[in-house]
Write a protein that holds these residues in place. Structure first.
Motif, mmCIF file in Angstrom:
data_model
loop_
_atom_site.group_PDB
_atom_site.id
_atom_site.type_symbol
_atom_site.label_atom_id
_atom_site.label_comp_id
_atom_site.label_asym_id
_atom_site.label_seq_id
_atom_site.Cartn_x
_atom_site.Cartn_y
_atom_site.Cartn_z
ATOM 1 N N MET A 250 0.829 -1.209 0.000
ATOM 2 C CA MET A 250 0.000 0.000 0.000
ATOM 3 C C MET A 250 0.861 1.256 0.000
ATOM 4 O O MET A 250 0.585 2.225 -0.715
ATOM 5 N N ILE A 251 1.933 1.246 0.776
ATOM 6 C CA ILE A 251 2.846 2.394 0.821
ATOM 7 C C ILE A 251 3.496 2.604 -0.548
ATOM 8 O O ILE A 251 3.629 3.737 -1.023
ATOM 9 N N ILE A 252 3.904 1.505 -1.197
ATOM 10 C CA ILE A 252 4.553 1.612 -2.513
ATOM 11 C C ILE A 252 3.592 2.191 -3.538
ATOM 12 O O ILE A 252 3.947 3.103 -4.297
ATOM 13 N N TRP A 253 2.334 1.686 -3.572
ATOM 14 C CA TRP A 253 1.374 2.200 -4.554
ATOM 15 C C TRP A 253 1.094 3.674 -4.313
ATOM 16 O O TRP A 253 1.149 4.488 -5.262
ATOM 17 N N CYS A 254 0.801 4.035 -3.077
ATOM 18 C CA CYS A 254 0.490 5.440 -2.774
ATOM 19 C C CYS A 254 1.696 6.336 -3.059
ATOM 20 O O CYS A 254 1.543 7.452 -3.572
ATOM 21 N N GLY A 255 2.893 5.834 -2.748
ATOM 22 C CA GLY A 255 4.096 6.605 -3.006
ATOM 23 C C GLY A 255 4.315 6.824 -4.494
ATOM 24 O O GLY A 255 4.641 7.935 -4.941
ATOM 25 N N SER A 289 -6.106 15.660 -7.505
ATOM 26 C CA SER A 289 -7.059 14.634 -7.052
ATOM 27 C C SER A 289 -6.352 13.307 -6.809
ATOM 28 O O SER A 289 -6.644 12.607 -5.832
ATOM 29 N N LEU A 290 -5.414 12.950 -7.696
ATOM 30 C CA LEU A 290 -4.674 11.702 -7.538
ATOM 31 C C LEU A 290 -3.848 11.728 -6.254
ATOM 32 O O LEU A 290 -3.861 10.751 -5.479
ATOM 33 N N MET A 291 -3.137 12.818 -6.018
ATOM 34 C CA MET A 291 -2.309 12.910 -4.810
ATOM 35 C C MET A 291 -3.178 12.924 -3.554
ATOM 36 O O MET A 291 -2.835 12.304 -2.542
ATOM 37 N N ALA A 292 -4.326 13.605 -3.613
ATOM 38 C CA ALA A 292 -5.240 13.608 -2.467
ATOM 39 C C ALA A 292 -5.786 12.205 -2.204
ATOM 40 O O ALA A 292 -5.891 11.767 -1.044
ATOM 41 N N ALA A 293 -6.115 11.479 -3.281
ATOM 42 C CA ALA A 293 -6.612 10.105 -3.128
ATOM 43 C C ALA A 293 -5.547 9.206 -2.519
ATOM 44 O O ALA A 293 -5.844 8.353 -1.659
ATOM 45 N N ALA A 294 -4.288 9.375 -2.945
ATOM 46 C CA ALA A 294 -3.196 8.557 -2.405
ATOM 47 C C ALA A 294 -3.012 8.831 -0.912
ATOM 48 O O ALA A 294 -2.858 7.899 -0.104
ATOM 49 N N LEU A 295 -3.035 10.101 -0.514
ATOM 50 C CA LEU A 295 -2.880 10.452 0.906
ATOM 51 C C LEU A 295 -4.072 9.960 1.717
ATOM 52 O O LEU A 295 -3.903 9.450 2.838
ATOM 53 N N LEU A 296 -5.272 10.115 1.169
ATOM 54 C CA LEU A 296 -6.466 9.652 1.880
ATOM 55 C C LEU A 296 -6.460 8.134 2.020
ATOM 56 O O LEU A 296 -6.865 7.594 3.062
ATOM 57 N N GLN A 297 -5.992 7.434 0.993
ATOM 58 C CA GLN A 297 -5.902 5.981 1.063
ATOM 59 C C GLN A 297 -4.932 5.541 2.146
ATOM 60 O O GLN A 297 -5.210 4.601 2.909
ATOM 61 N N LEU A 298 -3.801 6.216 2.227
ATOM 62 C CA LEU A 298 -2.843 5.905 3.298
ATOM 63 C C LEU A 298 -3.461 6.144 4.673
ATOM 64 O O LEU A 298 -3.329 5.324 5.589
ATOM 65 N N LYS A 315 -17.611 6.296 4.267
ATOM 66 C CA LYS A 315 -17.365 7.549 3.550
ATOM 67 C C LYS A 315 -15.998 7.605 2.884
ATOM 68 O O LYS A 315 -15.877 8.119 1.769
ATOM 69 N N ALA A 316 -14.954 7.128 3.557
ATOM 70 C CA ALA A 316 -13.599 7.249 2.987
ATOM 71 C C ALA A 316 -13.456 6.519 1.653
ATOM 72 O O ALA A 316 -12.928 7.104 0.694
ATOM 73 N N PRO A 317 -13.901 5.262 1.514
ATOM 74 C CA PRO A 317 -13.778 4.594 0.210
ATOM 75 C C PRO A 317 -14.546 5.313 -0.895
ATOM 76 O O PRO A 317 -14.092 5.375 -2.047
ATOM 77 N N VAL A 318 -15.719 5.875 -0.549
ATOM 78 C CA VAL A 318 -16.496 6.615 -1.546
ATOM 79 C C VAL A 318 -15.740 7.863 -1.981
ATOM 80 O O VAL A 318 -15.662 8.183 -3.176
ATOM 81 N N ALA A 319 -15.160 8.592 -1.010
ATOM 82 C CA ALA A 319 -14.391 9.801 -1.340
ATOM 83 C C ALA A 319 -13.181 9.461 -2.204
ATOM 84 O O ALA A 319 -12.879 10.172 -3.178
ATOM 85 N N ILE A 320 -12.481 8.379 -1.880
ATOM 86 C CA ILE A 320 -11.327 7.949 -2.680
ATOM 87 C C ILE A 320 -11.766 7.608 -4.094
ATOM 88 O O ILE A 320 -11.107 7.979 -5.077
ATOM 89 N N GLY A 321 -12.890 6.901 -4.200
ATOM 90 C CA GLY A 321 -13.410 6.551 -5.520
ATOM 91 C C GLY A 321 -13.765 7.773 -6.342
ATOM 92 O O GLY A 321 -13.462 7.840 -7.541
#
Length: 441
Positions: A250-255, A289-298, A315-321
């Motif tokens: 997960m860290i590698i993907w978000c990074g 949006s991509l960077m925000a999604a990566a940080l929110l996913q982490l 709510k978090a998975p919906v926001a990431i989506g």
């Protein structure tokens, strides 16, 4: 505009990508109408059937529709090799994808899972035909460099996404009950958005950002490391059972996603043409949006257990989506269509003038094919729609306003593309008439 390394001799007929491009906005409009009908309750959970219908209209109906059309156009140009089957394959893929998608969405919205018996084979056949045609190129040693490198990973991710989607559909039909539903669905989403979509955007951006925005090229080591990291991290998330390995993946993907977004934004800021460019704005919105999604996913992955109650899990998975689909992918696609459609139209019209060079001066300027003012309004509407959809998903309020803005967003794009297509058809017919008149004289 920099066109180094492109093979324009292999450019396919314009009707191939335009067929996909002109269909896509109306699928997004259909998603907005479902939101308008159902209201904010669709965002109560990521498992809501109506939300799944909206999601697939956006992912398959809009994103995949444009992406497949762009691939039919882009791969031959950057590789120097045409996709086998050409127009016949494109027509078959387009038809199967459209009918399969409509049946799939109807199944979700009406909760009639028997419709999946028709939808799944149609969608599977559509993507199988496309992948088979594309694989005949990607498995060979062809040009395209870093773009083709990432597109190969994207194609593999699409295969995994389809396999997991078929398995999930089989579960709806009661044909596969021995697998954990949540894990399969989450993995399907991860490979679709975090694999196929992100890797394809990466591959395309390596070509189009330097080309359209006159920026430096992506450094090859970084351009190859990022898609490799994304693909391997998803593979590790799928097969690894140990929590530490999954956390590392997960860290590698978000990074990788964050670094890609940061580096792309830096390249765009170094573009040589400093005049205002609406496509660059779309790119900046997408990358944010991509960077925000990566940080929110982490934060969701490592910190959700610190938040009491179950709200964050809904709510978090919906926001990431929303950030990944509407914020990242849809923004990139809308922005690129403002460039690609006038570029392709002008290029094909130029080629039609090769027998009558005097007609070149009568061609409409690219700025007339998609007017700059119309593109600027597209960005404003899209930004407002994205913000309002996020507010509706998080607060459960103003769903009607979000749906209306979303409908205007896709409707405006549909009108822009239809107008550009109509202008191309009229100009092409005029060139043919004038060419015949010149020849008869």
């Amino acid at each position: 505009m920099r066109m180094t390394g492109l093979s324009l001799d292999t450019i396919p007929p314009i009707h191939i990508p335009f067929r996909f491009f002109n269909t896509a906005p109306w699928m997004g409009l259909a998603a907005a109408l479902i939101l308008l009908w159902e209201g904010g309750r669709v965002f109560d959970s990521q498992w809501n059937p109506e939300l799944m219908g909206i999601t697939h209209l956006l992912t398959l109906g809009f994103m995949a529709m444009v992406m497949l059309g762009a691939m039919f156009q882009l791969v031959p140009v950057i590789s120097g090799e045409p996709i086998p089957g050409g127009g016949k394959v494109a027509t078959l893929v387009h038809s199967l994808l459209l009918f399969g998608l409509l049946l799939l969405v109807a199944g979700f919205c009406w909760q009639d899972w028997n419709l999946f018996r028709w939808a799944v084979p149609l969608l599977l056949l559509a993507f199988s035909v496309f992948i088979a045609a594309l694989a005949s190129l990607l498995l060979r040693r062809i040009g395209g460099g870093d773009s083709i490198y990432s597109i190969r990973f994207a194609a593999l991710s699409l295969v995994v996404t389809l396999a997991l989607g078929m398995l999930r559909a089989a579960q709806y039909l009661g044909l596969a009950t021995s697998f954990p539903l949540v894990n399969i669905t989450n993995t399907h989403i991860a490979w679709g958005l975090g694999g196929w979509v992100l890797l394809l955007v990466m591959g395309v951006s390596y070509q189009v950002i330097p080309m359209f925005h006159v920026t430096p090229n992506f450094p090859t080591p970084l351009a190859r490391a990022m898609p490799t990291a994304v693909f391997l991290s998803l593979l590790l998330l799928t097969v690894a059972q140990h929590p530490l390995l999954q956390a590392l993946a997960m860290i590698i993907w978000c990074g990788a996603a964050f670094i890609y977004g940061l580096f792309c934004a830096r390249l765009l800021n170094r573009r040589k043409r400093k005049i205002p460019d609406v496509t660059a704005r779309f790119w900046h919105l997408a990358l944010a949006s991509l960077m925000a999604a990566a940080l929110l996913q982490l934060g969701f992955y490592f910190g959700a257990h610190w938040v009491p109650g179950g709200v964050v899990f809904n709510k978090a998975p919906v926001a990431i989506g929303i950030l990944m689909i509407y914020g990242f992918a849809v923004s990139v696609i809308m922005g690129m269509l403002q460039k690609i459609v006038p570029f392709l139209s002008f290029l094909h019209l130029q080629r039609r003038c090769m027998t009558s060079f005097e007609l070149l001066k009568t061609l409409p300027h690219m700025g007339k094919i998609v007017p700059a003012l119309r593109s600027r309004w597209q960005f404003r509407i899209h930004l407002a729609a994205l913000m309002m959809v996020l507010v509706t998903a998080m607060a459960g309020a103003m769903a009607e306003l979000a749906a209306v803005l979303m409908a205007v967003d896709f409707g405006w794009l549909g009108f822009t593309l239809a107008s550009a297509t109509q202008l191309y058809i009229k100009t092409s017919a005029r060139i043919e008439r004038d060419s015949i008149s010149s020849a008869s004289c």
